[in-house]
Design a protein around this motif. Sequence first.
Motif, PDB file in Angstrom:
ATOM      1  N   LEU A   1       3.000   7.588   2.682  1.00 26.55           N
ATOM      2  CA  LEU A   1       3.001   6.449   3.605  1.00 26.55           C
ATOM      3  C   LEU A   1       3.087   5.155   2.809  1.00 26.55           C
ATOM      4  CD1 LEU A   1       2.565   5.574   6.623  1.00 26.55           C
ATOM      5  CD2 LEU A   1       0.157   5.302   6.036  1.00 26.55           C
ATOM      6  N   ASP A   2       3.991   4.283   3.225  1.00 27.65           N
ATOM      7  CA  ASP A   2       4.096   2.960   2.592  1.00 27.65           C
ATOM      8  C   ASP A   2       3.830   1.888   3.626  1.00 27.65           C
ATOM      9  OD1 ASP A   2       4.832   3.827   0.070  1.00 27.65           O
ATOM     10  OD2 ASP A   2       6.962   3.967   0.614  1.00 27.65           O
TER      11      ASP A   2
ATOM     12  N   PHE B   1       0.863  -1.176   0.000  1.00 26.75           N
ATOM     13  CA  PHE B   1       0.000   0.000   0.000  1.00 26.75           C
ATOM     14  C   PHE B   1       0.893   1.217   0.000  1.00 26.75           C
ATOM     15  CE2 PHE B   1      -1.874   3.533   2.278  1.00 26.75           C
ATOM     16  CZ  PHE B   1      -3.174   3.587   1.818  1.00 26.75           C
ATOM     17  N   SER B   2       0.522   2.177  -0.799  1.00 25.28           N
ATOM     18  CA  SER B   2       1.362   3.343  -0.827  1.00 25.28           C
ATOM     19  C   SER B   2       0.547   4.593  -1.118  1.00 25.28           C
ATOM     20  CB  SER B   2       2.469   3.056  -1.842  1.00 25.28           C
ATOM     21  OG  SER B   2       2.877   4.163  -2.488  1.00 25.28           O
ATOM     22  N   ALA B   3       0.754   5.607  -0.302  1.00 25.75           N
ATOM     23  CA  ALA B   3       0.073   6.891  -0.487  1.00 25.75           C
ATOM     24  C   ALA B   3       1.127   7.930  -0.810  1.00 25.75           C
ATOM     25  CB  ALA B   3      -0.677   7.273   0.777  1.00 25.75           C
TER      26      ALA B   3
ATOM     27  N   SER C   1       3.149  -2.637  16.902  1.00 27.00           N
ATOM     28  CA  SER C   1       3.675  -2.081  15.654  1.00 27.00           C
ATOM     29  C   SER C   1       5.098  -2.533  15.367  1.00 27.00           C
ATOM     30  CB  SER C   1       3.656  -0.557  15.712  1.00 27.00           C
ATOM     31  OG  SER C   1       2.424  -0.109  16.169  1.00 27.00           O
ATOM     32  N   ASP C   2       5.366  -2.784  14.096  1.00 24.86           N
ATOM     33  CA  ASP C   2       6.736  -2.998  13.660  1.00 24.86           C
ATOM     34  C   ASP C   2       7.387  -1.650  13.366  1.00 24.86           C
ATOM     35  OD1 ASP C   2       6.607  -5.859  13.636  1.00 24.86           O
ATOM     36  OD2 ASP C   2       5.285  -5.657  11.916  1.00 24.86           O
ATOM     37  N   ARG C   3       6.566  -0.771  12.836  1.00 23.95           N
ATOM     38  CA  ARG C   3       7.017   0.590  12.582  1.00 23.95           C
ATOM     39  C   ARG C   3       5.979   1.525  13.160  1.00 23.95           C
ATOM     40  NH1 ARG C   3       7.225   2.884   7.218  1.00 23.95           N
ATOM     41  NH2 ARG C   3       6.118   1.050   6.424  1.00 23.95           N
ATOM     42  N   ILE C   4       6.425   2.623  13.728  1.00 28.83           N
ATOM     43  CA  ILE C   4       5.498   3.584  14.314  1.00 28.83           C
ATOM     44  C   ILE C   4       5.648   4.911  13.590  1.00 28.83           C
ATOM     45  CG2 ILE C   4       4.869   4.844  16.408  1.00 28.83           C
ATOM     46  CD1 ILE C   4       6.060   2.397  17.943  1.00 28.83           C
TER      47      ILE C   4
ATOM     48  N   ILE D   1      -3.299   7.057  -4.194  1.00 29.34           N
ATOM     49  CA  ILE D   1      -3.152   5.848  -3.396  1.00 29.34           C
ATOM     50  C   ILE D   1      -2.982   4.696  -4.358  1.00 29.34           C
ATOM     51  CG2 ILE D   1      -4.495   4.164  -2.077  1.00 29.34           C
ATOM     52  CD1 ILE D   1      -5.539   6.335  -0.386  1.00 29.34           C
ATOM     53  N   SER D   2      -2.001   3.843  -4.091  1.00 30.60           N
ATOM     54  CA  SER D   2      -1.925   2.644  -4.915  1.00 30.60           C
ATOM     55  C   SER D   2      -1.886   1.430  -4.009  1.00 30.60           C
ATOM     56  CB  SER D   2      -0.705   2.681  -5.830  1.00 30.60           C
ATOM     57  OG  SER D   2       0.463   2.543  -5.055  1.00 30.60           O
TER      58      SER D   2
END
Lengths: 511, 345
Positions: free
Chosen positions: A286-287, A265-267, A476-479, A322-323
């Motif tokens: 955001l990815d 997902f990528s914005a 979360s893995d990433r925050i 968004i993709s």
Amino acid sequence: MMDRARVAIRLGARKVTRRFGPVVANDQIDLAVAPGTIHAIVGGNGAGKSTLMRILQGVDQPDEGSVILDDAPVRLTGPADAFARGIGMVHQEFMLAPNLTLLENLILAREPVGRGGLIDWRVAQAEADRLAALAGVALDWRVKVADAPVHQRQILEILRLLYRGADVLILDEPTAVLAPAQVTELIALMRRLKAEGRTILFISHKLDEVMSVADVITVIRVGRVVATTTPAQTDKAQLAQLMVGEAVAMAKVAPYSRPPGAPLFSARGLVARDGRGLKRLGPIDLDIFAGEIVGIAGVAGNGQDELVASAAGLGAIAEGAISFGGRDFTRAPASRFRAAGISYLSADRSEEGLCLTASISDNFIAGREQESPFSRGGFLRLKMINAGAENALAKLSVRYGRLTDAVRSLSGGNQQRVAIARELERGPRLLVAAQPTRGVDIVGIAFIHEQIAAFRDRGGAVLLVSEELEEILTLSDRIVGLYGGQVTGQLLRSEASVEKVGRLMLGQKAA
Amino acid sequence: MGVAMLPALSRAAGVAAPFALAVVIGAIVLAATGHEPLGVYGLMASEAFGGERRIAATLTAATPLLLTGLAAAVAFRSGIFNVGAEGCFYLGGMVAAVLGFALGDWPSVLLIPVALVGAAIVGGLWLVGPGVLRARLGVDEVVTTLMLNFIAVDLTSWLVNGPLLARGSANSATAPIAVGAELPRLLPPTTLHLGFVISLALVALYGLWSRFTVAGFRSRIVGLNARFSRAVGIHVSSTFLRMMVLSGLIGGLAGGIHALGLVHRFVAGFSPGYGFTGIAIALLGRNSALGIILAAIVFGALSSAGATMQLFSDVPIEIVEIMQGAVMIFAVAKFGFGQARGARA
């Protein structure tokens, strides 16, 4: 009224028992709330807190035992009776007229009448100002409730009880819908009301608040009082232990390694507006990769709602793109987001996450009714639906009566499990989870965390939005920090700490 | 927990309550006007159900109500408060009547279906506008469909006074339809016609559709909670539009059947408010197939008994109208009560 300071129990219960069929919702409950104190009731979902509150409000009658008011047993005929005796309650779902202003809501049904039978707005405004000053809050009384932020609605509900002369306030999970800063505000308000001599009985899941504000704490588990204590005599761990009656296992989370490949997902340059057309989010990039949980840390109202809506395909995107899986989804309808494998756990469980009046099995298949094996040639296959629902609900240990029961009949935690069953059973690639454990008890929270972590371990991507810092840090893995609609920075779990994430939430760069 | 231990029983009581209350009100009115309530009710019951012919008359009167009730129910269950069935009924009736005499030399097996399908299509098209406005712009369908009723009634009334007025007729009526266009009678000499069977079958079909099909499921969930439906990927706006048009199709068909089965032409004042009675029937029947059938038969019985009763007694026909009105009021009151409770529990 003046003698009330001298009574021992302003509001209480003596051996209150209430049964619903075979279920004993309240079993010999004793409760004693002294005047001028803040008394907390804690307990898991389905512990019997709501039943007890209904009885104290006169909405429901005990099968045995009685309600105590000013040291004497009474029989309340209804909420109006309770109110006449000074007991008012703020429910979890606010009871306000959305199209009226804050001021109109305040005086509703108790309007100050002036000359000629007209409402005396000057008296009303003066009274409103007096209450606001007393509560130490600033409200724009001319705003419609529908346009007021949720914490102002809550304050309005409390002020309305004061306006109507209640000296005992029952607050049902008052902080469930509030951001941390607003919680602090509410707690300060509760303290001021107590200093004024009012009595507060409040229900909460959140042990931090209970420990900080309560004078006395009553713990309820499966309909019984298991302890009555004070913050000085106990601590959070012990309270948690009492609430659940068993050791709580925290979700085990595997160490993180950045998944390979392109983001799922990528914005890019995403900008989104709220329902009133105000820009709330962005522009942000955001990815999210397959196999990772990205936690969004932020105080409520900093663009999370708009981010969630954009990622779930439910909000129009103002700018940017968004993709998903390499395809453009910028203008795609919600159904295409779903079809591509995006699942969504709504923060608004009762209005969006579930259809409360529909059955459990309906809620389970909603959105998948056309898929095999639930239908064939446009006809539903009820056997397959029931088998699928039974199977999925068993996996999530949902406690329910029959599949045809309305979801409304389940406790909050079990309702959320039904939503999770639906959203995970469809085999999504991305789960957008907004406040996934709001209003869920400790055991339920751990369970839901395990489900989300297991989904990630199977290769799923998760966008987690939560106001619970602990939840963000656990899962979360990433925050990613969000403040004022902007990304303030990101941290890997290994480098994250409460202090660092707290700084991100407050718009300070991660040091 | 603790919510409605006996749901089936309480639902049955909920459906029966408006009738019971209406009977009580009717009895008070009768007693106050110097009649013997029990005697009048006995007479009414025997006028409505005493013997084959009277039952046939009741079912004939119930026929248009089955379909207008169905038209309302289809919309209501998906959350659309369509009150436009009356207009569709007029238009459908007129179209069927016009086709019924214009294509009079066609064979019945062709003529009747064509006339009925034409009636349905016009009814459906009539509600495309309100459907699109609701689906796309959120325009309140109660207002648009209500207003379209007036347009439909006055438009058809103008047509039968002008272009479609039967030659040599002083009344506002079209020419009678061809004999081949008339729906066959089921129990001659009574007026009970094939339309009753068609209507009953459609309501039964609706019952199956609503329970066992994907489309029925979707429309119900959309009606219960549109925001939820959208979040799980159900097309809310297209469901709104489809259900609105379906409701119009059924309303138009109801008018067509009424024209071909009973009136055999189109006249001004074609419907004594069948479309609106249909709303009460859908509310009373809680949008369920069985409920619609029972409610339609009760209303049919009231109107057929009322029509003949005043021939044989001094009971004014207005008492029947009072009872119908009372049933409707209580049906709607019940409806509101159910909503309020649903929101709280």
